[in-house]
Scaffold this motif. Structure first.
Motif, PDB file in Angstrom:
ATOM      1  N   GLU A 158      39.258  40.489  42.459  1.00 31.27           N
ATOM      2  CA  GLU A 158      38.948  40.549  41.027  1.00 31.27           C
ATOM      3  C   GLU A 158      38.842  39.145  40.441  1.00 31.27           C
ATOM      4  O   GLU A 158      37.980  38.876  39.597  1.00 31.27           O
ATOM      5  N   ARG A 159      39.703  38.243  40.906  1.00 30.57           N
ATOM      6  CA  ARG A 159      39.635  36.863  40.411  1.00 30.57           C
ATOM      7  C   ARG A 159      38.334  36.198  40.851  1.00 30.57           C
ATOM      8  O   ARG A 159      37.679  35.496  40.074  1.00 30.57           O
ATOM      9  N   LEU A 160      37.918  36.452  42.086  1.00 27.27           N
ATOM     10  CA  LEU A 160      36.642  35.911  42.556  1.00 27.27           C
ATOM     11  C   LEU A 160      35.472  36.512  41.783  1.00 27.27           C
ATOM     12  O   LEU A 160      34.489  35.820  41.480  1.00 27.27           O
ATOM     13  N   ALA A 161      35.580  37.793  41.452  1.00 28.53           N
ATOM     14  CA  ALA A 161      34.529  38.421  40.637  1.00 28.53           C
ATOM     15  C   ALA A 161      34.443  37.768  39.264  1.00 28.53           C
ATOM     16  O   ALA A 161      33.343  37.598  38.710  1.00 28.53           O
ATOM     17  N   GLU A 162      35.593  37.379  38.698  1.00 28.49           N
ATOM     18  CA  GLU A 162      35.599  36.678  37.413  1.00 28.49           C
ATOM     19  C   GLU A 162      34.906  35.321  37.530  1.00 28.49           C
ATOM     20  O   GLU A 162      34.119  34.932  36.649  1.00 28.49           O
ATOM     21  N   LEU A 163      35.204  34.603  38.610  1.00 28.13           N
ATOM     22  CA  LEU A 163      34.554  33.312  38.820  1.00 28.13           C
ATOM     23  C   LEU A 163      33.051  33.481  38.989  1.00 28.13           C
ATOM     24  O   LEU A 163      32.264  32.673  38.488  1.00 28.13           O
ATOM     25  N   ASP A 164      32.654  34.544  39.673  1.00 27.17           N
ATOM     26  CA  ASP A 164      31.228  34.819  39.855  1.00 27.17           C
ATOM     27  C   ASP A 164      30.559  35.117  38.522  1.00 27.17           C
ATOM     28  O   ASP A 164      29.478  34.599  38.235  1.00 27.17           O
ATOM     29  N   ALA A 165      31.231  35.951  37.710  1.00 31.05           N
ATOM     30  CA  ALA A 165      30.650  36.338  36.425  1.00 31.05           C
ATOM     31  C   ALA A 165      30.476  35.136  35.503  1.00 31.05           C
ATOM     32  O   ALA A 165      29.548  35.099  34.674  1.00 31.05           O
ATOM     33  N   ALA A 166      31.363  34.143  35.647  1.00 31.54           N
ATOM     34  CA  ALA A 166      31.299  32.963  34.786  1.00 31.54           C
ATOM     35  C   ALA A 166      30.357  31.898  35.321  1.00 31.54           C
ATOM     36  O   ALA A 166      30.140  30.869  34.671  1.00 31.54           O
ATOM     37  N   SER A 167      29.756  32.145  36.487  1.00 27.72           N
ATOM     38  CA  SER A 167      28.876  31.148  37.099  1.00 27.72           C
ATOM     39  C   SER A 167      27.475  31.236  36.511  1.00 27.72           C
ATOM     40  O   SER A 167      27.150  32.149  35.748  1.00 27.72           O
ATOM     41  N   THR A 168      26.639  30.287  36.905  1.00 29.10           N
ATOM     42  CA  THR A 168      25.260  30.280  36.391  1.00 29.10           C
ATOM     43  C   THR A 168      24.357  31.264  37.121  1.00 29.10           C
ATOM     44  O   THR A 168      23.255  31.544  36.652  1.00 29.10           O
ATOM     45  N   ASN A 169      24.827  31.777  38.266  1.00 36.84           N
ATOM     46  CA  ASN A 169      24.008  32.704  39.049  1.00 36.84           C
ATOM     47  C   ASN A 169      24.869  33.858  39.567  1.00 36.84           C
ATOM     48  O   ASN A 169      25.091  34.002  40.775  1.00 36.84           O
ATOM     49  N   PRO A 170      25.367  34.692  38.650  1.00 35.37           N
ATOM     50  CA  PRO A 170      26.278  35.756  39.077  1.00 35.37           C
ATOM     51  C   PRO A 170      25.602  36.780  39.989  1.00 35.37           C
ATOM     52  O   PRO A 170      24.408  37.059  39.849  1.00 35.37           O
ATOM     53  N   GLN A 171      26.403  37.319  40.908  1.00 32.05           N
ATOM     54  CA  GLN A 171      25.925  38.357  41.834  1.00 32.05           C
ATOM     55  C   GLN A 171      26.947  39.501  41.853  1.00 32.05           C
ATOM     56  O   GLN A 171      27.637  39.719  42.851  1.00 32.05           O
ATOM     57  N   PRO A 172      27.055  40.227  40.754  1.00 27.69           N
ATOM     58  CA  PRO A 172      28.130  41.219  40.599  1.00 27.69           C
ATOM     59  C   PRO A 172      28.087  42.351  41.608  1.00 27.69           C
ATOM     60  O   PRO A 172      29.134  42.918  41.949  1.00 27.69           O
ATOM     61  N   ALA A 173      26.920  42.700  42.125  1.00 28.46           N
ATOM     62  CA  ALA A 173      26.828  43.831  43.051  1.00 28.46           C
ATOM     63  C   ALA A 173      27.650  43.584  44.315  1.00 28.46           C
ATOM     64  O   ALA A 173      28.246  44.510  44.879  1.00 28.46           O
ATOM     65  N   LEU A 174      27.709  42.341  44.764  1.00 27.37           N
ATOM     66  CA  LEU A 174      28.497  42.014  45.955  1.00 27.37           C
ATOM     67  C   LEU A 174      29.960  42.356  45.745  1.00 27.37           C
ATOM     68  O   LEU A 174      30.625  42.919  46.625  1.00 27.37           O
ATOM     69  N   PHE A 175      30.485  42.048  44.578  1.00 29.22           N
ATOM     70  CA  PHE A 175      31.896  42.250  44.310  1.00 29.22           C
ATOM     71  C   PHE A 175      32.205  43.702  43.987  1.00 29.22           C
ATOM     72  O   PHE A 175      33.299  44.194  44.272  1.00 29.22           O
ATOM     73  N   THR A 176      31.238  44.404  43.421  1.00 29.13           N
ATOM     74  CA  THR A 176      31.426  45.827  43.153  1.00 29.13           C
ATOM     75  C   THR A 176      31.636  46.584  44.455  1.00 29.13           C
ATOM     76  O   THR A 176      32.537  47.435  44.572  1.00 29.13           O
ATOM     77  N   GLU A 177      30.830  46.283  45.465  1.00 26.98           N
ATOM     78  CA  GLU A 177      30.984  46.971  46.752  1.00 26.98           C
ATOM     79  C   GLU A 177      32.296  46.587  47.429  1.00 26.98           C
ATOM     80  O   GLU A 177      32.981  47.424  48.005  1.00 26.98           O
TER      81      GLU A 177
END
Length: 392
Positions: A158-177
């Motif tokens: 979840e923390r990595l997903a937060e870092l991804d969401a705050a990035s300039t190129n988020p890839q949320p589908a990877l973290f959802t799976e």
């Protein structure tokens, strides 16, 4: 009888640059120094310093094969433990070891299938289990050991997903799976199996997490370290499922059958059953047999498997793991030890005199000795650090 023994450190790529020779006061080999084996295992048996003392036997494997029933005690025909000095300059592979039953069955199965002992896809090199303990000799010894609770793994995801969401190129589908596999607190196996399969999108997820960790400060330093050595390996993510511990000097771990672990850095004394059976689980370019590994792993979440020594005196402690194969006595001054079989001693500091029922010997920093069972109770005088391995 006390028989002087020696060996050359094995030069595995993950070994350190001279830490074993520095500990023992010997000349550096000029190669990576990974493991110094002290025992009778055929992979690297200890050499006998003075073969004339034992009727010409050149190494400990030869001596045990020729006269094991006499020198090991009680009609024992093989030395059941292997003592090592281990120095990790880089992370070792994620790995686990089989139970006695699994080892015997797997060894027989691969023999029947005609798999050569030296084959790269061979899992079982012998018919023995390989429980082991490691005692930190350096001020810090870092390791991964056993699965932590799924809730802790989920928090990291979840923390990595937060870092991804705050990035300039988020890839949320990877973290959802990834999170979908981590929802069930009781199903560590499903998440592990998904990651180690390395099927899409796992490679993309490894790449994304590696990129996020590069900018995450100390929070995901472990990911950066592992990715730096094993770029693209799913073990980089599997490591987030495991207990991450740094031992201080003198602390120990006991790693039973089925425990997934990896040593990351540091110098230690390792004692194990005399076996070379390793099922790898990532962080390696070597063969990974996923189905066999899954059959061996213990997927129970567990705390860090510390092994606390029993205090015998002001100058002696003993590590007593829950197996009969070995125990490890650590001596810093005068004392005594009662042997239930043969023993192996190595001095890493100072010097000692050991006196048994039939003989005596002096042992100095960097020296090792094989002690036959006939010596029974031995008295120890001196100061420094002496490790003595024997059976329980």
């Amino acid at each position: 009888m006390f028989v002087g023994i020696t060996n050359t450190p094995r030069d595995y790529a993950w070994g350190s640059a001279g830490e074993i020779s520095a500990l023992l006061g010997s000349e550096p080999t000029g190669k990576p120094e990974a493991e110094l084996w002290l025992g009778a295992h055929g992979g690297s048996p200890s050499m006998i310093i003075d073969p004339t003392q034992v009727d010409g036997a050149q190494d400990l494997a030869e001596l045990v094969a020729r006269d094991g029933a006499t020198i090991l005690g009680d009609g024992v025909t093989h030395l059941p433990f292997l003592l090592k000095v281990l120095a990790a300059g880089a992370p070792l592979s994620l790995q686990a070891h089989p139970t006695p039953e699994q080892a015997a069955e797997g060894f027989a199965r691969e023999n029947a299938a005609g798999v050569q002992l030296t084959a790269s896809n061979r899992n079982y090199k012998d018919a023995s289990a390989k429980p082991e303990l490691i005692v930190a000799v350096s001020d810090a010894f870092e390791a991964l050991c056993g699965f932590r609770a799924m809730a802790d793994t989920r928090a990291s995801i979840e923390r990595l997903a937060e870092l991804d969401a705050a990035s300039t190129n988020p890839q949320p589908a990877l973290f959802t799976e990834w999170l979908a596999f981590a929802r069930d607190d009781s199903d560590l196996r499903a998440l592990f199996e998904w990651l180690i399969s390395a099927e899409r999108p796992v490679p993309e997820l490894v790449e994304r997490v590696t990129a996020l960790a590069a900018a995450a400060g100390e929070e995901f330093a472990l990911v950066r370290t592992l990715a730096g050595h094993y770029a693209g390996d799913p073990g980089v993510l599997i490591a987030l499922m495991l207990n991450h511990v740094t031992l201080t000097k003198g602390q120990a771990l006991f790693l039973p059958a089925g425990n997934i672990h990896a040593y990351l850095r540091g110098l230690g004394i390792e004692l194990m059953a005399s076996s070379d059976n390793v099922l790898r689980g990532g962080l390696t370019p070597k063969h990974v047999d996923v189905p066999e590994l899954l059959s061996v792993l213990d997927f129970s979440a567990s705390p860090v498997p510390y092994l606390t020594p029993k205090v015998l005196s002001d100058t002696a402690t003993v590590f007593l793991p829950p197996v009969r194969d070995f125990q490890l006595l650590v001596v810093t001054g005068a004392g005594s030890a009662t042997l239930l079989g043969a023993a192996i001693a190595i001095c890493t500091a100072g010097s000692f005199t050991m006196r048994g029922q039939t003989a005596s010997t002096s042992i100095h920093r960097g020296e090792a000795s094989f002690v036959t069972a006939s010596e029974g109770t031995i008295s120890i005088d001196g100061s420094g650090t002496l490790y003595l391995a024997t059976v329980q």
